[in-house]
Structures are given as structure tokens and as C-alpha cells.
Write a protein that holds these residues in place. Structure first.
Motif, short mmCIF file in Angstrom:
data_model
loop_
_atom_site.label_atom_id
_atom_site.label_comp_id
_atom_site.label_asym_id
_atom_site.label_seq_id
_atom_site.Cartn_x
_atom_site.Cartn_y
_atom_site.Cartn_z
N ARG A 106 0.68 -1.23 0.08
CA ARG A 106 0.04 0.03 -0.02
C ARG A 106 0.82 1.31 0.16
O ARG A 106 2.05 1.23 0.53
CB ARG A 106 -0.85 -0.12 1.20
N PRO A 107 0.38 2.42 -0.44
CA PRO A 107 1.03 3.53 -0.48
C PRO A 107 0.88 4.53 0.62
O PRO A 107 1.37 5.52 0.78
CB PRO A 107 0.60 4.29 -1.63
N LEU A 191 4.29 -0.74 9.22
CA LEU A 191 4.72 -0.68 7.95
C LEU A 191 4.63 0.67 7.05
O LEU A 191 3.69 1.36 7.01
CB LEU A 191 4.36 -1.80 6.89
N ASP A 192 5.77 1.01 6.81
CA ASP A 192 5.95 2.49 5.97
C ASP A 192 5.23 2.21 4.73
O ASP A 192 5.14 0.87 4.20
CB ASP A 192 7.27 2.90 5.87
N PRO A 193 4.88 3.13 3.94
CA PRO A 193 4.22 2.86 2.65
C PRO A 193 5.29 2.00 1.56
O PRO A 193 6.52 2.60 1.77
CB PRO A 193 4.10 4.14 2.09
N HIS A 194 4.67 0.95 1.14
CA HIS A 194 5.74 0.01 0.45
C HIS A 194 6.93 -0.46 1.20
O HIS A 194 7.78 -0.87 0.64
CB HIS A 194 5.82 0.49 -1.13
N GLY A 195 6.70 -0.34 2.61
CA GLY A 195 7.96 -0.75 3.25
C GLY A 195 7.87 -2.25 3.80
O GLY A 195 6.93 -2.93 3.65
N THR A 196 9.24 -2.66 4.32
CA THR A 196 9.18 -3.99 4.78
C THR A 196 9.77 -4.23 6.14
O THR A 196 10.43 -3.20 6.74
CB THR A 196 10.45 -4.65 3.83
N SER A 197 9.25 -5.24 6.97
CA SER A 197 9.75 -5.28 8.44
C SER A 197 10.12 -6.96 8.40
O SER A 197 9.57 -7.88 7.60
CB SER A 197 8.59 -5.22 9.28
#
Length: 645
Positions: A106-107, A191-197
Motif C-alpha cells: 500500500r502507498p 509498515l511504511d508505504p511499500h515498506g518492509t519489516s
């Protein structure tokens, strides 16, 4: 939908996971899922949820040393998944490690609630077998303790204690009760926009008696790196055939599997060794016959396997009689188990000696090892063990009193104690079973070879000519007796066995090929047998069947009465080459190599006996070990038998 299992194995540890990387603890297919160490299940649940629901598997786990899969939350066409999960899992010695990477689709900022339900039931592997037996286990205590970074499960029964520790980075936000004894680790991932954890999960299994300081890998990638290094060392210096790439690929795959199937063992002086296990999932332990045949196949290429197997088996050689364990002085062990039920004597397999052929094969390997390596030091060190093994063959084994190696069904263990050890495997052509003591044909060939090779050691290494002459005489007498008593003139073929009265057990079976490998038959008889094994009722196109088709006892999906075993065929190919039947040996080798090519260059423990003409792909046997040491080494034996042709 069929629930598929995927096997990860390294040394004495293996894990079986589903398509999505989960462990459900529910039996299905050929084996239960879980994390297993030393015959006990140290993880019985390992189930991932996203926002409280089981995710959908986009890319299922594929076969390999590392399990990788891709998951998404369930949804529809109008609701694209909020995130994608990438799971990566691996096993190392006594441990399991997983990396979960969660990527937002998601953005805008997104919060994902990730849950992992974990449990450890410490069930003994024998409780999970298909016979559905139950075992009384009184006074057991289980506990579950929340740690700062995870959980710890413990199990006690008297002096028996096992433990499983689960840790996570980052640590979970909460640990929830489930009402079933399992615990659920929960993370709220922002999660940040289009981020990864990322989450890294590590499991350490400490079975009873484990005192080593185990090193837990930092990631699945670190395990993969270590496994590749071990596989590289195992294959180092082996010259693969350039003219037959399919055989070269099968040899390479086999050596990689052998590297993964090395399990810990101890030598006569307490030295630590690594020896080939029987196979995974059911036999990830030292099996005498399997380790010996694997070592013999690998001997021209990896003599170190034999150099470890021989002292490991010498250290477990029986020194006294024990009826429950089928032990007599000098006998080589059939199976070693480390689990709870073996510890408390509820199964007889802690050290179980129900094998008529491990003892002669021990002597065959010792003689072959010295002949190949010229390392006389091991033969001198193991001289007392070799003499004790000869003593067992002559006395308790039956060579002196019955003229042959003999076994009797063990009510608490194995009914048959040759390589075809399933109930009913030793039978007449009509399917009827012999009663009383059994003298299996293949074991007599091993005994003959053992006597000859040990006579050579006595004469050349131990400087005992009198003992050598005694053994040479015994070998010659055995050969004469065998061809008189076992040969079925009407079939121009040896009987599968003799019963206690000396009556021939008349099934036409692949064991006759083992007699070629051991050299027991005269040249004329050997050539008749070798050519007969390549006729259509025996040879399926993939290999020689354990029992020739057309007999009432034949069944293509049985374990030992019509199936095709790679290690059996490897021995047959070696025997055919020994008797100068090189075209026949190449036919067997090509069938096996083509079967391996059809299954990713890996030979399974056993395949069904259906004709290749009507079934152009090998039909799997449903309960075969996914990785088996004898099958892994079989391509090396084929290379010895026929070269790269």
C-alpha cells in the motif's frame, strides 16, 4: 486439497513443513510434520496468521535444503492484499531458523498483526507411525514459560528431560494463551508505504542427554552457506563421468544428500564420529546394514565414510546375550535409537540387534576398506571386533550348527532380519510364509565374502595363517553347501531362502543378484542368474523388481514383494559386472539413472514395480524415505560397475 510435506534435513535434525511453511501436528501423507531431534518432536505446531487469519499460499515450498514460500492475506479480486509475506526456513544441528519478511503493498502506512502459534509435544517418533500403537507414559510433567524474547517448553518423565526454546527478533509484543496448551506470539508491525519489516525466529531443541553448547545459525542463509560448504567438501576430489551427464548429476545429488545425512556417533575410545544415517524421516539414526552398504558403495570415492562407520559399529557391537534386543556376543547392531520409548524399554530399539546380515557386512567392509586404502592400522585396531564377529557367525549365527546363517522371528521386533525385513517379505511363490528358523539366500553370500575377506586380513595383516586357513575352509564348504541346497533346478535359479526343515522357499527374488555381488555362485550358475534377472518379469525398465511378476506373491506396490529398490539394483549391477555380464549391468544402470533423472536426479528409497512401457514415469512408493543413504550412494556404485558408459 492434498496437504504436502517438505523435508529439511541436516545431520540428526529434520523438519517437515507444509506448503506454506507451517507445522500443524496433524498426520497426513507419508510422515507427520514437526521439528525432530533424536527421535522426538520438538515442534508440533508452528502456524502463521495475518490479522487473525491463515494466509493464502501463492508460491508453495519447493524441494531443497531451504524452504521458501510466498503468502498473502486472503481476499478477492476487488481487494488486493495489503501485504506479502516471504518465509525462509532451514534446519541445522539441533536447531531451526526462520526469516519472515513482510512487505506492504500500500502507498500509505499500514499496521499488520502477525501471529505465530507454537507448541512442542515431545512425542516419540514411534508414537507417530502408521501402526497407531499407544504407549503408557506415567508421571509426565509439561511446562511452558514466557521468556523476554520468546518461549520455552519443557518435558519431564522421571530422569528424562527435554526442552525447546523459541526466541524472536524483534521480541513479540504479547504472548497469548490459546486454550490448547500452545502459545501464540503476536507482533503489531507498523509498515511504511511499500515498506518492509523482518522477523527472525530461532528454535533450539535440547533432547535428553544433550550437553553440547549448540550454535544457533543467525539466518536461513547462514545455514545454506554452511550446507553448501559441507556438500563441497564431501564431493571434493570425486571425478564425475563426463560422457554420461545424467549419471554425473545423480552422483552429485547423492553426495550432497550423503553430506546432509551424516549423524553423530561414538567410536570404541569415545571419539566423535559422523556416520551415514538410514534415511529421513523415519530412520535418521545409525542402522548397521544401511551404513555398511552406503560405505561400501562410497568406498572408491569417499573412504572416510567407511573409516567412521567401522569404529562406530565396533563400539556398539554386542558383548553379551540379551534376548529382548536379539543380541549375542560379537553381533553387529541393527539399529540405535535415542528416544524416550527406547530409553524406558518400551520399544526394543535402543540398541537392537535383529539383523542376520549386518555382522558379515561389517567384515566385508573392513576387508574392502583395507584392500582399497592399504590402511592396515584400522584392521589391527578392530581385530578383536572382527574375530568376535566371525565367532558370532560360526556359533550363534548358525554356520557351524546349521551350515548357514539363520534367524528366527522376533515377536517384539522384526519378523524378518535380512534386508527384506517387512512381514511377509520372505515367502514362497504362492505367497505363503515359511515357519520356524529362516536361512535367507543373500545373507549366505555376505557370509561367504566375509569369511574370505577376513581370511585375507588374517594372513596379510594379523599374521595368523592358521586362522586364515580355517576361514578359507569354512568359505569353501559354505559355497558347496549353498549350491547343493538352494539351487532350484527347475528354475535354474536359487531359492529365496530355506525354512527350518531345509525346504526351499521358492519365490524368484532379486536377492539372487546379491549372490553375484558376493561371488558365491559358480560362473555357470552366476551367468544364468544374471541373464534371468534382466527378463521382463524381473526388469521393470527402471530396475530389477524385488520379486518377479507373475508369481502369486507379486505386488508392484508392496515394500519388498515387487517394488524396485535402488540399492538392491546397485548391488545387482556390481554383481553383473563381477561375472562379466557388462551389457546387463549397463541396462540396470541406465534404468536407475533414468529413474533418477525423472525425479530431480535423486533416487528415493524405493519405487513401485510397474512396467515402464505402460507407466513412462516412475511411480512413487507412498511411504518411502524421501532421502535415504543407500539410495544416495547407489549412483556411485553404478559408476563403479559400468564407468561413465
Amino acid at each position: 486439497m492434498t496437504y504436502r510435506h517438505h523435508l529439511l534435513v541436516h545431520g540428526g535434525t529434520f523438519a517437515v513443513v507444509g506448503d506454506g511453511g507451517d507445522i500443524s501436528g496433524v498426520r497426513g501423507g507419508g510422515a507427520p510434520d514437526g521439528l525432530f531431534v533424536r527421535d522426538a518432536r520438538h515442534l508440533s505446531r508452528w502456524q502463521l496468521t495475518v490479522d487473525g487469519a491463515v494466509p493464502e499460499t501463492l508460491t508453495p515450498v519447493a524441494d531443497g535444503d531451504t524452504a521458501r514460500c510466498v503468502l498473502v492475506p486472503r481476499g478477492g479480486r476487488q481487494e488486493p492484499p495489503a501485504c506479502t509475506l516471504f518465509r525462509e526456513q532451514a534446519v541445522a544441528d539441533g536447531s531451526f531458523v526462520e526469516l519472515v519478511r513482510v512487505t506492504s503493498n500500500r502507498p500509505v502506512p499500514t499496521t499488520v498483526r502477525l501471529g505465530l502459534t507454537v507448541d512442542a509435544d515431545f512425542t516419540d517418533q514411534f508414537e507417530l507411525r502408521s501402526d497407531h500403537r499407544t504407549y503408557t507414559k506415567t508421571g509426565t510433567l509439561r511446562s511452558r514459560q514466557v521468556l523476554e524474547h520468546g518461549l520455552e517448553f519443557t518435558y519431564r518423565r522421571g530422569e528424562w528431560q527435554s526442552r525447546t526454546t523459541v526466541t524472536a527478533e524483534p521480541q513479540p509484543d504479547t504472548v497469548e494463551e490459546t486454550g490448547t496448551g500452545a502459545r501464540r506470539l503476536v507482533w503489531a508491525l507498523d509498515l511504511d508505504p511499500h515498506g518492509t519489516s523482518e522477523l527472525t525466529l530461532r528454535v533450539v531443541a535440547r533432547p535428553h542427554g544433550e550437553k553440547r553448547a549448540l550454535r544457533v545459525p543467525r539466518s536461513p542463509a547462514a545455514v545454506t552457506e554452511r550446507l553448501l560448504a559441507e556438500e563441497g567438501r564431501f564431493a571434493e576430489g570425486v571425478a564425475f563421468p563426463t560422457g554420461w551427464p545424467e549419471l554425473a548429476a545423480a552422483c552429485a545429488r547423492g553426495l550432497a544428500d550423503l553430506a546432509a545425512l551424516q549423524v553423530p556417533a561414538t567410536g570404541p575410545d569415545g571419539e566423535r564420529l559422523r556416520v551415514p544415517a538410514g534415511g529421513a524421516p523415519w530412520f535418521l539414526t545409525l542402522l548397521g546394514r544401511d551404513a555398511l552398504l552406503t560405505s561400501l558403495f562410497a568406498l572408491p570415492f569417499r573412504a572416510c565414510v567407511a573409516a567412521a562407520t567401522l569404529p562406530a559399529l565396533a563400539a556398539t557391537q554386542a558383548t553379551r546375550a540379551d534376548t529382548a534386543a536379539v543380541a549375542q556376543p560379537g553381533k553387529i547392531v541393527h539399529e540405535v535409537r535415542h528416544g524416550e520409548l527406547a530409553h524406558f524399554g518400551q520399544v526394543p530399539y535402543g540398541r537392537y540387534y535383529g539383523s542376520v546380515d549386518a555382522t558379515p557386512l561389517f567384515l566385508v567392509l573392513l576387508g574392502a576398506y583395507v584392500e582399497h586404502t592399504a590402511d592396515t592400522g584400522l584392521a589391527r585396531r578392530l581385530e578383536p571386533h572382527a574375530r568376535a564377529a566371525i565367532g558370532w557367525m560360526l556359533d550363534h549365527g548358525g554356520l557351524t550348527s546349521r551350515g548357514y546363517l539363520v534367524y528366527r522371528a522376533d515377536r517384539g521386533g522384526l519378523a524378518n532380519q535380512n534386508w527384506k525385513d517387512s512381514p511377509g517379505a520372505i515367502c514362497c511363490a504362492d505367497g505363503s510364509r515359511p515357519h520356524g528358523p529362516v536361512m535367507a539366500a543373500g545373507a549366505q553370500g555376505y557370509a561367504y565374502d566375509a569369511l574370505r575377506r577376513t581370511a585375507w586380513l588374517a594372513r596379510t595383516v594379523w599374521a595368523d595363517g592358521t586362522y586364515a586357513a580355517l576361514l578359507e575352509q569354512a568359505a569353501g564348504d559354505l559355497r558347496d553347501r549353498f549350491q547343493r541346497d538352494f539351487w532350484m533346478t527347475e528354475h535354474s535359479f536359487p531359492a529365496l531362502a530355506l525354512d527350518g526343515t531345509g525346504r526351499q522357499v521358492d519365490a524368484l527374488a532379486s536377492d539372487a543378484g546379491h549372490l553375484l555381488w558376493s561371488g558365491l555362485l559358480d560362473k555357470e550358475y552366476g551367468e544364468l542368474v544374471g541373464r534371468r534377472l534382466l527378463e521382463a518379469d524381473f526388469f521393470s525398465g527402471w530396475g530389477v523388481r524385488t520379486l518377479a511378476a507373475g508369481q502369486s506373491a507379486y505386488h508392484p506396490m508392496s515394500y519388498h514383494r515387487g517394488s524396485v529398490w535402488p540399492h538392491d539394483n546397485a548391488l545387482i549391477a556390481l554383481g553383473l559386472a563381477r561375472y562379466g555380464l557388462h551389457d546387463e549391468a549397463r541396462t540396470v544402470a541406465h534404468g536407475l539413472v533414468e529413474a533418477a533423472t525423472a525425479t530431480g536426479h535423486r533416487l528415493p528409497e524405493v519405487i513401485a514395480g510397474y512396467d515402464r512401457d505402460t507407466h513412462p514415469e516412475p511411480v512413487p512408493y507412498p511411504h518411502a524415505c524421501a532421502r535415504e543413504s543407500r539410495s544416495a550412494a547407489a549412483p556411485l556404485a553404478l559408476l563403479t560397475a559400468v564407468g561413465g558408459a
